[in-house]
Design an enzyme around this catalytic site. Structure first.
Site, short mmCIF file in Angstrom:
data_model
loop_
_atom_site.label_atom_id
_atom_site.label_comp_id
_atom_site.label_asym_id
_atom_site.label_seq_id
_atom_site.Cartn_x
_atom_site.Cartn_y
_atom_site.Cartn_z
N LEU A 1 79.81 74.18 23.55
CA LEU A 1 78.82 75.21 23.83
C LEU A 1 77.47 74.90 23.19
CD1 LEU A 1 81.04 78.39 23.30
CD2 LEU A 1 80.51 77.23 25.44
N PHE A 2 76.44 75.60 23.65
CA PHE A 2 75.11 75.49 23.06
C PHE A 2 75.13 76.16 21.70
CE2 PHE A 2 70.39 76.50 23.32
CZ PHE A 2 70.02 75.18 23.16
N TYR A 3 74.18 75.78 20.84
CA TYR A 3 74.21 76.30 19.47
C TYR A 3 73.70 77.73 19.36
CZ TYR A 3 69.16 75.42 19.17
OH TYR A 3 67.80 75.44 19.38
N ARG A 4 72.98 78.22 20.36
CA ARG A 4 72.47 79.58 20.32
C ARG A 4 73.54 80.57 20.78
NH1 ARG A 4 66.60 78.22 23.00
NH2 ARG A 4 65.61 77.40 21.10
N ILE A 5 73.32 81.86 20.44
CA ILE A 5 74.25 82.91 20.86
C ILE A 5 73.46 84.09 21.40
CG2 ILE A 5 76.00 82.23 19.16
CD1 ILE A 5 75.13 84.61 17.46
#
EC number: 3.1.15.-
Length: 269
Positions: free
Chosen positions: A182-186
């Site tokens: 997944l991408f590091y942002r949430i």
């Protein structure tokens, strides 16, 4: 130039390099597909277009909130596009989701705090954990395969949920392969809620209350509905901002300058 004809190929006696180029250009179409590959293709839903800014909604039920000593016992995942539309099931019947319970024995479940013992017991989750035959490694591999089915590329899907930073904290240790994909942002819906409580408390008071069933699937569905409510009632839609040319053209005042301005106003009275 003399040519020799053979089944499935043409060879030039004086220009063998032409045959090499021809063979390379068509070989990708002539390679036989194994039965296993064909079965895999049949089981995986074909996405004709990539999802628009996909969100990977995840909710975990744990034995407690200590990410070092407690364990994830249930995990659920729903994938939506950026407009919050869930991906469809492979058979086209309803929305798709992944949900699984991880097995732990009484030696783990009996160490839960009172809140978890009561709520997981009442929801039936404790009994499901004890009866489950799936290991943590199995569930991690299944969840990763499910996400990659719809979001094959790394660093594209954004983790979303309510207080999802806590879920991520546990997953870094127990689901590292999923976190790595997944991408590091949430997208944390609870952050929007906390902003609304301070910025527009009257509107926030009308936000539909969550049922707090504390099952992973129900929590995700409520989180998606909650973000949809904010998008419909709190956040400005594109048509209200595209025509406002001044937005973003002025630099916001720093806290110190705002304080000085207030002090000047007070001295004028």
């Amino acid at each position: 130039m003399k040519w020799l004809l053979f089944p499935a190929r043409i060879v030039a006696r004086t220009r063998p390099n032409l045959f090499s180029l021809y063979r390379r250009s068509v070989s990708q179409y002539l390679r036989p597909r194994t039965i296993q590959n064909l079965q895999s293709m049949a089981q995986t839903p074909e996405l004709k277009t990539k999802l628009f800014k996909p969100l990977v909604w995840i909710d975990c039920e744990m034995t407690g909130l200590d990410h070092v000593n407690d364990r994830i016992i249930e995990i659920c995942c729903i994938i939506t596009d950026g407009h919050l539309a869930p991906v469809k099931a492979a058979d086209g019947q309803g929305d798709s989701h992944y949900e699984s319970v991880i097995h732990y024995g009484p030696e783990v479940m009996n160490k839960m705090n009172e809140w978890c013992i009561e709520h997981h017991g009442n929801s039936g989750l404790t009994a499901k954990v004890l009866a489950s035959e799936k290991t943590l490694a199995q569930v991690e591999d299944e969840l990763l395969e499910y996400i990659q089915r719809y979001i094959p590329d790394k660093n594209v899907g954004v983790l979303a949920g309510n207080s999802v930073h806590m879920d991520r904290l546990f997953m870094v240790r127990e689901f590292p392969k999923v976190i790595d994909h997944l991408f590091y942002r949430i997208v944390d819906v609870s952050s929007i809620m906390e902003v609304a409580r301070r910025h527009n408390p009257a509107l926030q008071a009308r936000n539909p209350k969550k049922e707090a069933a504390h099952t992973a699937y129900s929590d995700i569905k409520e989180s998606i509905a909650q973000l949809q409510w904010y998008m419909d009632n709190y956040l400005k839609p594109p048509q209200e901002t595209e025509s406002v040319e001044s937005i973003g053209s002025e630099q916001p005042e720093s806290p110190s300058s705002s304080t000085s301005s207030l002090k000047r106003q007070r001295t004028d009275f």
